[in-house]
Write a protein that holds these residues in place. Structure first.
Motif, PDB file in Angstrom:
ATOM      1  N   VAL A 169       0.706  -1.256  -0.012  1.00  0.00           N
ATOM      2  CA  VAL A 169      -0.128  -0.195   0.076  1.00  0.00           C
ATOM      3  C   VAL A 169       1.027   1.359   0.030  1.00  0.00           C
ATOM      4  CG1 VAL A 169      -1.813   1.330   1.448  1.00  0.00           C
ATOM      5  CG2 VAL A 169      -2.202  -0.937   1.022  1.00  0.00           C
ATOM      6  N   HIS A 170       2.078   1.227   0.756  1.00  0.00           N
ATOM      7  CA  HIS A 170       2.722   2.422   0.905  1.00  0.00           C
ATOM      8  C   HIS A 170       3.535   2.636  -0.204  1.00  0.00           C
ATOM      9  CE1 HIS A 170       1.929   2.963   4.891  1.00  0.00           C
ATOM     10  NE2 HIS A 170       2.657   1.853   5.538  1.00  0.00           N
ATOM     11  N   ALA A 171       3.744   1.481  -1.187  1.00  0.00           N
ATOM     12  CA  ALA A 171       4.423   1.868  -2.416  1.00  0.00           C
ATOM     13  C   ALA A 171       3.512   2.468  -3.391  1.00  0.00           C
ATOM     14  CB  ALA A 171       4.833   0.520  -3.084  1.00  0.00           C
ATOM     15  N   LYS A 172       2.049   1.918  -3.521  1.00  0.00           N
ATOM     16  CA  LYS A 172       1.149   2.752  -4.095  1.00  0.00           C
ATOM     17  C   LYS A 172       0.862   4.073  -3.829  1.00  0.00           C
ATOM     18  CE  LYS A 172      -1.195   1.244  -6.912  1.00  0.00           C
ATOM     19  NZ  LYS A 172      -0.938   1.191  -8.265  1.00  0.00           N
ATOM     20  N   GLU A 173       1.146   4.346  -2.591  1.00  0.00           N
ATOM     21  CA  GLU A 173       0.833   5.775  -1.936  1.00  0.00           C
ATOM     22  C   GLU A 173       1.902   6.626  -2.539  1.00  0.00           C
ATOM     23  OE1 GLU A 173      -0.931   5.487   2.503  1.00  0.00           O
ATOM     24  OE2 GLU A 173       1.134   5.687   2.226  1.00  0.00           O
ATOM     25  N   TYR A 174       3.220   6.375  -2.661  1.00  0.00           N
ATOM     26  CA  TYR A 174       4.366   7.119  -3.097  1.00  0.00           C
ATOM     27  C   TYR A 174       3.946   7.575  -4.703  1.00  0.00           C
ATOM     28  CZ  TYR A 174       6.600   5.263   1.249  1.00  0.00           C
ATOM     29  OH  TYR A 174       6.886   5.074   2.485  1.00  0.00           O
ATOM     30  N   ASP A 175       3.443   6.645  -5.402  1.00  0.00           N
ATOM     31  CA  ASP A 175       3.331   6.812  -6.709  1.00  0.00           C
ATOM     32  C   ASP A 175       2.024   7.701  -6.948  1.00  0.00           C
ATOM     33  OD1 ASP A 175       3.449   6.331  -9.848  1.00  0.00           O
ATOM     34  OD2 ASP A 175       1.614   5.240  -9.416  1.00  0.00           O
ATOM     35  N   LEU A 176       0.765   7.372  -6.204  1.00  0.00           N
ATOM     36  CA  LEU A 176      -0.397   8.089  -6.533  1.00  0.00           C
ATOM     37  C   LEU A 176      -0.270   9.615  -6.003  1.00  0.00           C
ATOM     38  CD1 LEU A 176      -2.953   7.017  -8.242  1.00  0.00           C
ATOM     39  CD2 LEU A 176      -3.824   6.838  -5.589  1.00  0.00           C
ATOM     40  N   PHE A 177       0.184   9.698  -4.779  1.00  0.00           N
ATOM     41  CA  PHE A 177       0.045  11.016  -3.801  1.00  0.00           C
ATOM     42  C   PHE A 177       0.539  12.021  -4.824  1.00  0.00           C
ATOM     43  CE2 PHE A 177       0.927  12.907   0.432  1.00  0.00           C
ATOM     44  CZ  PHE A 177      -0.381  13.487   0.343  1.00  0.00           C
ATOM     45  N   TYR A 178       1.568  11.845  -5.408  1.00  0.00           N
ATOM     46  CA  TYR A 178       1.778  13.032  -6.280  1.00  0.00           C
ATOM     47  C   TYR A 178       1.153  13.519  -7.487  1.00  0.00           C
ATOM     48  CZ  TYR A 178       4.717  11.008 -10.147  1.00  0.00           C
ATOM     49  OH  TYR A 178       5.064  10.263 -11.180  1.00  0.00           O
ATOM     50  N   ARG A 179       0.540  12.253  -8.195  1.00  0.00           N
ATOM     51  CA  ARG A 179      -0.327  12.395  -9.174  1.00  0.00           C
ATOM     52  C   ARG A 179      -1.688  13.086  -8.917  1.00  0.00           C
ATOM     53  NH1 ARG A 179      -1.364   7.666 -11.890  1.00  0.00           N
ATOM     54  NH2 ARG A 179      -0.508   6.285 -10.227  1.00  0.00           N
ATOM     55  N   GLY A 180      -1.948  12.773  -7.749  1.00  0.00           N
ATOM     56  CA  GLY A 180      -3.517  13.159  -7.212  1.00  0.00           C
ATOM     57  C   GLY A 180      -3.151  14.622  -6.860  1.00  0.00           C
ATOM     58  N   ILE A 181      -2.071  15.241  -6.302  1.00  0.00           N
ATOM     59  CA  ILE A 181      -1.696  16.647  -6.067  1.00  0.00           C
ATOM     60  C   ILE A 181      -1.711  17.401  -7.132  1.00  0.00           C
ATOM     61  CG2 ILE A 181       0.045  17.995  -4.951  1.00  0.00           C
ATOM     62  CD1 ILE A 181       0.695  15.652  -3.062  1.00  0.00           C
ATOM     63  N   ASN A 182      -0.905  16.670  -8.435  1.00  0.00           N
ATOM     64  CA  ASN A 182      -0.869  17.459  -9.686  1.00  0.00           C
ATOM     65  C   ASN A 182      -2.332  17.781 -10.147  1.00  0.00           C
ATOM     66  OD1 ASN A 182       1.959  17.573  -9.308  1.00  0.00           O
ATOM     67  ND2 ASN A 182       2.164  15.900 -10.623  1.00  0.00           N
ATOM     68  N   GLN A 183      -2.915  16.792 -10.259  1.00  0.00           N
ATOM     69  CA  GLN A 183      -4.723  16.739 -10.670  1.00  0.00           C
ATOM     70  C   GLN A 183      -5.171  17.879  -9.725  1.00  0.00           C
ATOM     71  OE1 GLN A 183      -6.009  15.324 -13.371  1.00  0.00           O
ATOM     72  NE2 GLN A 183      -7.186  17.053 -12.811  1.00  0.00           N
ATOM     73  N   ALA A 184      -4.980  18.150  -8.604  1.00  0.00           N
ATOM     74  CA  ALA A 184      -5.730  18.955  -7.655  1.00  0.00           C
ATOM     75  C   ALA A 184      -5.064  20.389  -8.199  1.00  0.00           C
ATOM     76  CB  ALA A 184      -5.440  18.652  -6.289  1.00  0.00           C
ATOM     77  N   ALA A 185      -3.850  20.559  -8.279  1.00  0.00           N
ATOM     78  CA  ALA A 185      -3.479  21.864  -8.615  1.00  0.00           C
ATOM     79  C   ALA A 185      -3.825  22.372  -9.924  1.00  0.00           C
ATOM     80  CB  ALA A 185      -2.015  21.742  -8.734  1.00  0.00           C
ATOM     81  N   LYS A 186      -3.852  21.280 -10.873  1.00  0.00           N
ATOM     82  CA  LYS A 186      -5.035  21.955 -12.202  1.00  0.00           C
ATOM     83  C   LYS A 186      -6.234  22.214 -11.765  1.00  0.00           C
ATOM     84  CE  LYS A 186      -2.617  18.830 -15.583  1.00  0.00           C
ATOM     85  NZ  LYS A 186      -1.882  17.465 -15.189  1.00  0.00           N
ATOM     86  N   ASP A 187      -6.921  21.482 -11.033  1.00  0.00           N
ATOM     87  CA  ASP A 187      -8.468  21.529 -10.855  1.00  0.00           C
ATOM     88  C   ASP A 187      -8.665  22.883 -10.113  1.00  0.00           C
ATOM     89  OD1 ASP A 187      -8.898  19.154 -11.750  1.00  0.00           O
ATOM     90  OD2 ASP A 187      -9.184  18.194  -9.462  1.00  0.00           O
ATOM     91  N   ILE A 188      -7.648  23.273  -9.140  1.00  0.00           N
ATOM     92  CA  ILE A 188      -7.820  24.723  -8.493  1.00  0.00           C
ATOM     93  C   ILE A 188      -7.348  25.862  -9.299  1.00  0.00           C
ATOM     94  CG2 ILE A 188      -6.513  25.860  -6.671  1.00  0.00           C
ATOM     95  CD1 ILE A 188      -5.998  23.041  -5.072  1.00  0.00           C
ATOM     96  N   ALA A 189      -6.455  25.622 -10.238  1.00  0.00           N
ATOM     97  CA  ALA A 189      -6.034  26.710 -11.204  1.00  0.00           C
ATOM     98  C   ALA A 189      -7.338  26.896 -11.943  1.00  0.00           C
ATOM     99  CB  ALA A 189      -4.845  26.473 -11.967  1.00  0.00           C
ATOM    100  N   ALA A 190      -7.685  25.845 -12.704  1.00  0.00           N
ATOM    101  CA  ALA A 190      -9.218  26.058 -13.613  1.00  0.00           C
ATOM    102  C   ALA A 190     -10.182  26.590 -12.793  1.00  0.00           C
ATOM    103  CB  ALA A 190      -9.286  24.610 -13.901  1.00  0.00           C
TER     104      ALA A 190
END
Length: 195
Positions: A169-190
């Motif tokens: 689960v932690h291995a998946k977290e390290y990969d998914l977390f930053y991608r989710g943050i990047n998506q959130a940054a796009k959403d917030i900017a939009a």
């Protein structure tokens, strides 16, 4: 866009975020760390990375509102636009929720709405489900609810120990977390450009 990390513990996900950031793969600038535990190792990690960190002692304030107002003052000084919860073991209150509507991102080690709460990996393990996962979501006033940004599953080998499941689960977290943050940054900017 500046983002700040809220953490309470060792800071392994914070560590992973800084590494991804230094590889140029994180679409936000990490402004520092807010911590609610004086001895949390994440504070030293922030110092090592040259990022500002501040410990806010919840017991030093007469109420949760006053505690969060003190944090808010620092976030305004840093021009923070997004809050990232990375193992922050405190329920975020109305003061911060109102100041950062749909701009507080949380990492949860399960496929929400399944297994909310502080022991999600253990709960999934004990339930003997065939899979669990990781969710990155915006928070609201309830626990581990709020709109999902991204989530991915982790298949559970029935032969695994709890430690082995935690590692997966932690291995998946390290990969998914930053991608989710990047998506959130796009959403917030939009959302900002539509205001």
């Amino acid at each position: 866009m500046k983002a700040i990390v809220f953490a309470s513990g060792s800071g392994t996900n914070f560590d992973a975020l800084v590494k991804v950031s230094r590889q140029g793969k994180l679409d936000v600038d990490l402004a520092g760390v807010v911590c609610d535990k004086e001895q949390a190792p994440v504070r030293q990690k922030a110092v090592t990375y040259g990022l500002p960190e501040r410990w806010f002692n919840p017991k030093a304030y007469p109420s949760k509102t006053e505690y969060e107002k003190a944090i808010l003052e620092w976030l305004h000084e840093l021009d923070v636009e997004m809050i990232i919860l990375s193992g922050y073991m405190r329920i975020v209150g109305k003061t911060l929720l109102d100041a950062y509507p749909n701009r507080i991102v949380n990492l949860h080690p399960a496929m929400l709405p399944n297994f909310p709460g502080a022991h999600a990996i253990r709960d999934a393990y004990e339930a003997k489900v065939p899979q669990t996962g990781v969710t990155v979501h915006y928070i609201d006033e309830n626990i581990d609810s709020g709109p999902i940004i991204i989530q991915e599953s982790v298949a559970i080998d029935p032969a695994w120990t709890l430690d082995q499941l935690e590692t997966a689960v932690h291995a998946k977290e390290y990969d998914l977390f930053y991608r989710g943050i990047n998506q959130a940054a796009k959403d917030i900017a939009a959302r900002k450009s539509n205001d």
